[in-house]
Structure formats: structure tokens, C-alpha cells
Motif scaffolding. Sequence first.
Motif, PDB file in Angstrom:
ATOM      1  N   GLY A 218       0.811  -1.216   0.000  1.00 61.45           N
ATOM      2  CA  GLY A 218       0.000   0.000   0.000  1.00 61.45           C
ATOM      3  C   GLY A 218       0.840   1.260   0.000  1.00 61.45           C
ATOM      4  O   GLY A 218       0.521   2.248  -0.685  1.00 61.45           O
ATOM      5  N   LYS A 219       1.932   1.260   0.756  1.00 62.43           N
ATOM      6  CA  LYS A 219       2.810   2.429   0.812  1.00 62.43           C
ATOM      7  C   LYS A 219       3.579   2.628  -0.484  1.00 62.43           C
ATOM      8  O   LYS A 219       4.088   3.718  -0.746  1.00 62.43           O
ATOM      9  CB  LYS A 219       3.815   2.270   1.963  1.00 62.43           C
ATOM     10  N   SER A 220       3.685   1.577  -1.265  1.00 69.06           N
ATOM     11  CA  SER A 220       4.511   1.643  -2.466  1.00 69.06           C
ATOM     12  C   SER A 220       3.764   2.159  -3.679  1.00 69.06           C
ATOM     13  O   SER A 220       4.309   2.188  -4.787  1.00 69.06           O
ATOM     14  CB  SER A 220       5.095   0.255  -2.759  1.00 69.06           C
ATOM     15  N   GLY A 221       2.494   2.541  -3.499  1.00 71.25           N
ATOM     16  CA  GLY A 221       1.759   3.204  -4.562  1.00 71.25           C
ATOM     17  C   GLY A 221       1.144   2.262  -5.571  1.00 71.25           C
ATOM     18  O   GLY A 221       0.937   1.087  -5.318  1.00 71.25           O
ATOM     19  N   LYS A 222       0.837   2.821  -6.742  1.00 72.82           N
ATOM     20  CA  LYS A 222       0.232   2.067  -7.837  1.00 72.82           C
ATOM     21  C   LYS A 222       1.061   2.239  -9.100  1.00 72.82           C
ATOM     22  O   LYS A 222       1.833   3.189  -9.231  1.00 72.82           O
ATOM     23  CB  LYS A 222      -1.206   2.539  -8.075  1.00 72.82           C
ATOM     24  N   ILE A 223       0.873   1.290 -10.008  1.00 72.22           N
ATOM     25  CA  ILE A 223       1.556   1.340 -11.299  1.00 72.22           C
ATOM     26  C   ILE A 223       0.606   1.941 -12.332  1.00 72.22           C
ATOM     27  O   ILE A 223      -0.511   1.455 -12.516  1.00 72.22           O
ATOM     28  CB  ILE A 223       1.998  -0.061 -11.757  1.00 72.22           C
ATOM     29  N   VAL A 224       1.052   3.009 -12.975  1.00 71.24           N
ATOM     30  CA  VAL A 224       0.266   3.657 -14.034  1.00 71.24           C
ATOM     31  C   VAL A 224       0.987   3.426 -15.354  1.00 71.24           C
ATOM     32  O   VAL A 224       2.161   3.763 -15.493  1.00 71.24           O
ATOM     33  CB  VAL A 224       0.106   5.164 -13.763  1.00 71.24           C
ATOM     34  N   ARG A 225       0.265   2.837 -16.323  1.00 68.71           N
ATOM     35  CA  ARG A 225       0.821   2.596 -17.656  1.00 68.71           C
ATOM     36  C   ARG A 225       0.126   3.534 -18.646  1.00 68.71           C
ATOM     37  O   ARG A 225      -1.102   3.627 -18.673  1.00 68.71           O
ATOM     38  CB  ARG A 225       0.650   1.134 -18.071  1.00 68.71           C
ATOM     39  N   LEU A 226       0.932   4.223 -19.436  1.00 68.44           N
ATOM     40  CA  LEU A 226       0.433   5.248 -20.342  1.00 68.44           C
ATOM     41  C   LEU A 226       0.849   4.945 -21.776  1.00 68.44           C
ATOM     42  O   LEU A 226       2.015   4.598 -22.037  1.00 68.44           O
ATOM     43  CB  LEU A 226       1.008   6.621 -19.963  1.00 68.44           C
ATOM     44  N   ASP A 227      -0.090   5.068 -22.687  1.00 64.46           N
ATOM     45  CA  ASP A 227       0.219   5.008 -24.115  1.00 64.46           C
ATOM     46  C   ASP A 227       0.031   6.414 -24.667  1.00 64.46           C
ATOM     47  O   ASP A 227      -1.100   6.930 -24.729  1.00 64.46           O
ATOM     48  CB  ASP A 227      -0.710   4.016 -24.819  1.00 64.46           C
ATOM     49  N   LEU A 228       1.141   7.062 -25.031  1.00 66.88           N
ATOM     50  CA  LEU A 228       1.116   8.443 -25.487  1.00 66.88           C
ATOM     51  C   LEU A 228       1.383   8.525 -26.994  1.00 66.88           C
ATOM     52  O   LEU A 228       2.118   7.705 -27.556  1.00 66.88           O
ATOM     53  CB  LEU A 228       2.180   9.267 -24.753  1.00 66.88           C
ATOM     54  N   VAL A 229       0.794   9.542 -27.631  1.00 67.26           N
ATOM     55  CA  VAL A 229       1.089   9.810 -29.040  1.00 67.26           C
ATOM     56  C   VAL A 229       2.533  10.258 -29.178  1.00 67.26           C
ATOM     57  O   VAL A 229       3.267   9.815 -30.065  1.00 67.26           O
ATOM     58  CB  VAL A 229       0.124  10.877 -29.599  1.00 67.26           C
ATOM     59  N   GLU A 230       2.971  11.121 -28.272  1.00 65.10           N
ATOM     60  CA  GLU A 230       4.336  11.614 -28.287  1.00 65.10           C
ATOM     61  C   GLU A 230       5.286  10.579 -27.646  1.00 65.10           C
ATOM     62  O   GLU A 230       4.829   9.618 -27.019  1.00 65.10           O
ATOM     63  CB  GLU A 230       4.447  12.935 -27.525  1.00 65.10           C
ATOM     64  N   THR A 231       6.594  10.788 -27.801  1.00 62.94           N
ATOM     65  CA  THR A 231       7.588   9.870 -27.230  1.00 62.94           C
ATOM     66  C   THR A 231       8.600  10.638 -26.385  1.00 62.94           C
ATOM     67  O   THR A 231       9.781  10.727 -26.723  1.00 62.94           O
ATOM     68  CB  THR A 231       8.313   9.089 -28.341  1.00 62.94           C
ATOM     69  N   PRO A 232       8.147  11.229 -25.274  1.00 60.74           N
ATOM     70  CA  PRO A 232       9.085  11.972 -24.429  1.00 60.74           C
ATOM     71  C   PRO A 232      10.048  11.033 -23.709  1.00 60.74           C
ATOM     72  O   PRO A 232       9.805   9.821 -23.588  1.00 60.74           O
ATOM     73  CB  PRO A 232       8.158  12.669 -23.433  1.00 60.74           C
ATOM     74  N   ASP A 233      11.137  11.594 -23.219  1.00 56.15           N
ATOM     75  CA  ASP A 233      12.028  10.838 -22.339  1.00 56.15           C
ATOM     76  C   ASP A 233      11.253  10.498 -21.063  1.00 56.15           C
ATOM     77  O   ASP A 233      10.504  11.345 -20.556  1.00 56.15           O
ATOM     78  CB  ASP A 233      13.260  11.690 -21.997  1.00 56.15           C
ATOM     79  N   PRO A 234      11.365   9.283 -20.523  1.00 58.36           N
ATOM     80  CA  PRO A 234      10.598   8.915 -19.323  1.00 58.36           C
ATOM     81  C   PRO A 234      10.763   9.886 -18.161  1.00 58.36           C
ATOM     82  O   PRO A 234       9.811  10.126 -17.404  1.00 58.36           O
ATOM     83  CB  PRO A 234      11.142   7.527 -18.977  1.00 58.36           C
ATOM     84  N   GLU A 235      11.957  10.491 -18.024  1.00 57.65           N
ATOM     85  CA  GLU A 235      12.182  11.416 -16.907  1.00 57.65           C
ATOM     86  C   GLU A 235      11.315  12.666 -17.019  1.00 57.65           C
ATOM     87  O   GLU A 235      11.040  13.328 -16.006  1.00 57.65           O
ATOM     88  CB  GLU A 235      13.659  11.792 -16.828  1.00 57.65           C
ATOM     89  N   GLU A 236      10.868  12.999 -18.228  1.00 61.47           N
ATOM     90  CA  GLU A 236      10.016  14.169 -18.404  1.00 61.47           C
ATOM     91  C   GLU A 236       8.624  13.958 -17.806  1.00 61.47           C
ATOM     92  O   GLU A 236       7.877  14.924 -17.601  1.00 61.47           O
ATOM     93  CB  GLU A 236       9.898  14.520 -19.892  1.00 61.47           C
ATOM     94  N   LEU A 237       8.278  12.706 -17.505  1.00 62.13           N
ATOM     95  CA  LEU A 237       6.963  12.405 -16.930  1.00 62.13           C
ATOM     96  C   LEU A 237       6.980  12.356 -15.406  1.00 62.13           C
ATOM     97  O   LEU A 237       5.938  12.183 -14.782  1.00 62.13           O
ATOM     98  CB  LEU A 237       6.449  11.066 -17.478  1.00 62.13           C
ATOM     99  N   LEU A 238       8.147  12.499 -14.809  1.00 56.19           N
ATOM    100  CA  LEU A 238       8.233  12.471 -13.348  1.00 56.19           C
ATOM    101  C   LEU A 238       7.617  13.727 -12.740  1.00 56.19           C
ATOM    102  O   LEU A 238       7.684  14.816 -13.322  1.00 56.19           O
ATOM    103  CB  LEU A 238       9.692  12.341 -12.909  1.00 56.19           C
ATOM    104  N   PHE A 239       7.017  13.570 -11.572  1.00 59.00           N
ATOM    105  CA  PHE A 239       6.424  14.696 -10.837  1.00 59.00           C
ATOM    106  C   PHE A 239       6.460  14.350  -9.356  1.00 59.00           C
ATOM    107  O   PHE A 239       6.831  13.227  -8.965  1.00 59.00           O
ATOM    108  CB  PHE A 239       4.984  14.946 -11.309  1.00 59.00           C
ATOM    109  N   ASP A 240       6.104  15.281  -8.518  1.00 63.42           N
ATOM    110  CA  ASP A 240       6.079  15.053  -7.079  1.00 63.42           C
ATOM    111  C   ASP A 240       5.022  13.999  -6.756  1.00 63.42           C
ATOM    112  O   ASP A 240       3.828  14.245  -6.871  1.00 63.42           O
ATOM    113  CB  ASP A 240       5.761  16.364  -6.354  1.00 63.42           C
ATOM    114  N   GLY A 241       5.476  12.810  -6.377  1.00 59.62           N
ATOM    115  CA  GLY A 241       4.568  11.700  -6.137  1.00 59.62           C
ATOM    116  C   GLY A 241       4.802  10.532  -7.066  1.00 59.62           C
ATOM    117  O   GLY A 241       4.295   9.436  -6.839  1.00 59.62           O
TER     118      GLY A 241
END
Length: 297
Positions: A218-241
Motif C-alpha cells: 500500500g505504501k509503495s503506490g500504484k503502477i500507471v501505464r500510459l500510451d502516449l502519441v508523443e515519445t518523451p524521455d521517461p524522466e520528463e513524466l516524473l512529478f512530485d509523487g
Amino acid sequence: MSVPEPIVIEELTKYYGDVRGVEDLTFSIEPGEVFGFLGPNGAGKSTAIRVLLGLLRPTSGTARVLGHTVTERTRSVEHRIGYVPGDATIYGNVTGAELLDYFAALSGDERREELLDRFPVPIDRNVKNYSRGNRQKLALVQAFMHDPDLLIMDEPTTGLDPLAQNELYELLLDERERGVTVLFSTHVLSEVRKVCDRVGIIRDGKLVALENIGELLGKSGKIVRLDLVETPDPEELLFDGAIDSSRDEDGYYRLVVTGNFDGLVDVLDDYSLRDLEVEETSLEDVFMQFYGGEPES
């Protein structure tokens, strides 16, 4: 009358010369608990177990088993412990029956026939002719047959076929119902989820997590899988949380999110979303958070 905790480890440290085995290890196991001791090979699990068995003396700190320190333990305490190593090495110039007779004379064997029904082995053959799996099953019978109060198991499913593995899981759950305590050391994550109440994760000889499995997930959160039209670097999707971001072989982005989904909404505002999936965290995901790479299997 209070029952002493079956295993209590306090600031346990063991060095082999300059090489660290474990350092400042502290945890305890409750009566009737199946405790998962988790980590890859070389993390320090076997060192801690050898100290608990009295095979190694601590460099510093203390360890108590069934109310006695590992340096003062008496023979009466030894009779209350069962031990199963991984890939059991057994003297081979005797039959399985003769080996069990020897251990029966030391500690008893009131459950021998029951266990041989669950883990059948060719007891009339010399052990040197046993397969790896049969050696491991014989070790299981020997460890459980005197009806111990505490089982210490170091990767006990090594060499077992799937049927024997499942039989062992069922036995452990049965033993827990009877109040038997089990220290279950492994690097196989799926079996921890099946049989353990709590888990301690060890890394480089130090304890990095100690939790009820459900709370840890529970403390380790959830896994979110995204299919995007664009192909950003994965680090660009990081945010607080979001504590991890990567891209799978199928092109989906994979984020580990600990609850701040507002931040996810803000990030996605900059991209075109084809698909989104939210999954529960697995023990493998938790393991990766502590080790920063693929878990061993």
C-alpha cells in the motif's frame, strides 16, 4: 505467563575480516508468524541465519532464539528448532530411512509418516543416488518430523518441482494455524506473497524494509501505464509523487505513483493520451524500488 518472541535480533553485526555479512540488523518475529526474509543472493540472509543457528558468533549485537541468546542456547532449545537449507547437502552412504532414524534418535520423529506421505522419497535407497529434489524433500521431512516450535528455512524450495513447492506452501499455512513460527528466507518473490505475514527486505547486509506485506504494498503506490502519441524521455513524466518512470518494450510508459494523481493530471496535460491503465503494486515492484534494477527470480 508471556511467551518469549521466537527470534529477536538487536543491532546484529557480523564481519568476515573486512567483509560485511550483516550490520546493525534489528527485527523480531512474533509467535505463530511466517516471516519472509527477502533479498537476492549475497544480501546477508544466510549470514544472519547461521548466527541464529549458532554456527557463527556475532561480531557485535545480540540474537536470541526461543528466549536464549545464540551463544548460550541449550540442547533442550535445539530440539525445538527445525532447519531446512537450500540445496541440502546430506551424507550419502546411508539410506533415507537410516538418516531419518539417526535424527529421530536425537530429536524425535512423531510426524515422520505424515510428512513422508506429503513429500514421498525412496527411503530404502542410498541418499547418494537421490535427485536434487528428493534430497530437498528428505531435508523437509527431517526438519518437521520432530514437531518443532520454530522453523528456520533458507531458500527451502530450491530443487523442488512445482507440486512439491505447493505442498510445502500448504504445510507452512497449516503450521501457522497450529502456532508454529517460521523464518522463511528466499529471493523468490511470488512465494513470499503466498505464505508470509510480514516481510523484512535486506540489502547489502542492512534491513531496508520491515512491514506487513499488505501495508508495504500500500505504501509503495500504484503502477500507471500510459500510451502516449508523443515519445518523451521517461524522466520528463516524473512529478512530485511519481518515484519511478520507464518505458516498456511495447511503448507504454510505466510510472510508480504514490498517491499524488493531481500531479499526473498536470503532466498529461502536455501530451496526447491514447490509453491509461492503473494496476496494484506487486512485490516485484517494491523490490525494484529498493534495488534499483530487476529482481532476481
